[in-house]
Write a protein that holds these residues in place. Sequence first.
Motif, mmCIF file in Angstrom:
data_model
loop_
_atom_site.group_PDB
_atom_site.id
_atom_site.type_symbol
_atom_site.label_atom_id
_atom_site.label_comp_id
_atom_site.label_asym_id
_atom_site.label_seq_id
_atom_site.Cartn_x
_atom_site.Cartn_y
_atom_site.Cartn_z
ATOM 1 N N LEU A 123 -5.728 -3.904 -5.396
ATOM 2 C CA LEU A 123 -4.473 -4.636 -4.506
ATOM 3 C C LEU A 123 -4.869 -5.647 -3.842
ATOM 4 C CD1 LEU A 123 -1.540 -4.720 -3.901
ATOM 5 C CD2 LEU A 123 -1.937 -3.118 -1.919
ATOM 6 N N VAL B 265 -8.097 1.800 -5.453
ATOM 7 C CA VAL B 265 -6.800 1.442 -5.673
ATOM 8 C C VAL B 265 -6.587 0.157 -4.639
ATOM 9 C CG1 VAL B 265 -4.181 1.733 -5.704
ATOM 10 C CG2 VAL B 265 -5.927 3.218 -6.943
ATOM 11 N N ARG B 266 -6.792 0.553 -3.112
ATOM 12 C CA ARG B 266 -6.714 -0.629 -2.303
ATOM 13 C C ARG B 266 -7.521 -1.836 -2.587
ATOM 14 N NH1 ARG B 266 -6.962 4.022 1.033
ATOM 15 N NH2 ARG B 266 -8.970 3.489 1.700
ATOM 16 N N GLU C 26 3.773 1.650 -1.221
ATOM 17 C CA GLU C 26 4.227 1.868 -2.592
ATOM 18 C C GLU C 26 3.269 2.417 -3.504
ATOM 19 O OE1 GLU C 26 7.466 1.295 -3.930
ATOM 20 O OE2 GLU C 26 8.142 1.027 -1.694
ATOM 21 N N LEU C 27 2.085 2.239 -3.490
ATOM 22 C CA LEU C 27 1.139 2.305 -4.260
ATOM 23 C C LEU C 27 0.595 3.852 -3.953
ATOM 24 C CD1 LEU C 27 -1.494 -0.465 -4.438
ATOM 25 C CD2 LEU C 27 -0.099 0.298 -6.208
ATOM 26 N N ARG C 28 0.833 4.186 -2.722
ATOM 27 C CA ARG C 28 0.450 5.623 -2.412
ATOM 28 C C ARG C 28 1.778 6.687 -2.926
ATOM 29 N NH1 ARG C 28 -1.478 3.260 2.542
ATOM 30 N NH2 ARG C 28 0.527 3.975 3.655
ATOM 31 N N GLU D 149 3.511 6.184 -5.544
ATOM 32 C CA GLU D 149 3.160 6.194 -7.157
ATOM 33 C C GLU D 149 2.103 7.330 -7.297
ATOM 34 O OE1 GLU D 149 5.226 5.519 -9.352
ATOM 35 O OE2 GLU D 149 6.421 4.319 -8.292
ATOM 36 N N GLU E 250 0.993 -1.296 -0.021
ATOM 37 C CA GLU E 250 0.140 -0.062 -0.041
ATOM 38 C C GLU E 250 0.965 1.135 0.069
ATOM 39 O OE1 GLU E 250 -3.367 0.482 2.573
ATOM 40 O OE2 GLU E 250 -3.842 -1.450 2.605
ATOM 41 N N VAL F 232 1.341 -5.698 -7.198
ATOM 42 C CA VAL F 232 1.671 -4.046 -6.986
ATOM 43 C C VAL F 232 1.910 -3.490 -8.411
ATOM 44 C CG1 VAL F 232 3.211 -2.224 -6.441
ATOM 45 C CG2 VAL F 232 2.698 -4.246 -5.034
ATOM 46 N N VAL G 12 -1.459 -3.304 -10.362
ATOM 47 C CA VAL G 12 -2.232 -2.022 -10.002
ATOM 48 C C VAL G 12 -1.476 -1.008 -10.483
ATOM 49 C CG1 VAL G 12 -3.096 -1.060 -8.069
ATOM 50 C CG2 VAL G 12 -3.083 -3.324 -8.000
ATOM 51 N N LEU G 13 -0.274 -0.721 -10.254
ATOM 52 C CA LEU G 13 0.415 0.135 -11.049
ATOM 53 C C LEU G 13 0.262 0.483 -12.523
ATOM 54 C CD1 LEU G 13 3.924 0.051 -9.006
ATOM 55 C CD2 LEU G 13 2.308 1.670 -8.750
#
Length: 671
Positions: free
Chosen positions: A151, A147-148, A128-130, A132, A126, A157, A160-161
């Motif tokens: 995931l 997005v969560r 890493e996603l935040r 980006e 999470e 990851v 989702v990215l």
Amino acid sequence: MTVILVPQRGTYKLILFDGRNVRETGVFSLTRSSRGYRPTDLKIRRPGRRNYSNVPTKRLIEILRQDEVRVTADDPALNAFLGDFQIAPAKASLCRICLLEDRVTPLKKKNTARFGREQICMDCAERELRREMGYLGRFGDRSSGHVRALLESYRDVDRVLALLQPDQRDRTQTIFDRLEASRPIETSHIGDIAVPQEFARASGVEYLTPVQQLAVNAGLLEGQHLLVVSATASGKTFVGEMAGLKNLIEGRGRLLFLVPLVALANQKFLRFRERYKDIASVSLQIGASRLNLPETRPVGERSTRAQIVVGTYEGMDTVFRNGRSLKNIGTVVIDEVQNLEEPERGHRLDGLIARIKHTSPNAQFLYLSATIGSPGVLARKLGAGLVRYDSRPVPLERHLIFCEKKKKLQYVKSMVREEFGRRSSKGYRGQTIVFTNSRARCHTLADALGNNVARPYHSGLTAQERRHVEDLFTSQKIACVVTTAALAAGVDFPASQVIFDALAMGIKWLSVQEFNQMLGRAGRPDFHDEGRVVILAEPGATYSRTSKVTEEEMAIALLRGRMEEVAPEYGIEGSSEEFAANAVVCRGDEGAIKRAEASMVGTLEPVLPVLLEHHLVRRQKGHIELSDLAKVMARHFIGVERLLLVRRLVKKMDDPLQILAEIDCAVPGER
């Protein structure tokens, strides 16, 4: 105590973990000697301290021999060193990113996600996603939640990215969902279902449509309350007719059919009168106009005693607000029930339904809608079963890509080109409709795509120009049309792909109904094997300074069909209006008023203290007595704020027109 050893490209990290907290961390190297690999440069520090302290290497040997040892990765030098001291480590599956930050997180099936070639914990995934998402733009709470959820679903990851980095766009990774083609539903002959034969003969219907069959299967003819959600022209009106005429003929009461517009009421009245003239009397109940014009003159009988009463919401509500009631009602049909979410009239429709339920508690209630947000939630609030039929002749993939506005054109170009390069099994090339929010943007996108690839199409063009574009598209001489959302209802191109460059009509966000109408343009059974919808959403973008919703949040809300949960919002103005109307219908019985309020979809504000304060009502022994002004509130569809405003203006002004102008300019609360 557990000792965790983490190989780190020539050095090794040491973590002393007591099962809950990290007690110490260290770092050391291994040097090869004649006696084998031996530790050097051992440094240890406690959590919270910044600097390491040099420690004799014999301390490491003592630690390793006293405690359980686990290693996170296979390392030949480390294995040889531990073997020399007869230490047999166990393998530890831990999040590497957590270890770098002196945290110990065991990796279990339920809390891991793939990140590159390794598995990490969900918390790190999470983060890493935040990170980006922070680079890409300002994401709202809904999109972050989406997005969560992705995931949680994908546990990957990088996948989702792909949504957040359209430069790496992959069709298999950007898909939001897939709507499969509808399976054929076998429907019954009208003579084979439990309706009276005289109705079956008069109806003009031979076989039921799918939504009608689903309603029958759900208990329509056994008196079940139903919310029926299906596309326009799918046969919802006849659902109400089947139940209403069956209940009427079999002696369970009259049919009340309510619609939002006078034109619709006139249409239904004429249709019912012609179709059922030998079975039942039909009347029309709409608001009376004070203008004697052809278009405002009554088109039919206005009595409320007919066996079938067709009316508008407000026309019927006027009956109740004036202290009259309808007796012997067996079926109530509320058409276009999504009007519950309209700011101006939603609370009035909500109150009307409650008032009808109070006066006709044994009636069967049927609610009809073409498109509605969260229909399951609304059905529960209405106390009705849900019948939903989504007709889709071909499968439809729906894709969501987050990107900056300046990159949208780049991806529109590539997707239009890719789609035009495909041919369906029917022999047709893939073609695209691009929806945007303004005429100027239509020309910008079409010009960028090229005159031989795309053409703009909007209401600012002449009829001849639009026909020319239609001919080019249907003959497959161009790959794309770029049009405005405002013209969506009039666009009838056989496209296989629909791209949303914007999710607004001018500066106003699309509704779920408008959005579904537009995406429904993708995929025709006679032309294509499947349809595709792509939304290009800019994080943080909006089209109005007053909007608190951003484009990527709106994209998720539209895709989920949850623009808004249908629940009228009540302020003091609307609440006091409905309280007064309920009090009229309930004859002032405070217990009955509370039961009527409890049956409403929305929740009224506590307005009784306000009404008492201004001497608009009197309360005595469970009875509410309305003053003459409170009766005016109920009769004329106004609330306490507007009433008090009128009272203040009357004291200052004599001219009625001036008073009306002031009221319109100083609208209280709920406008």
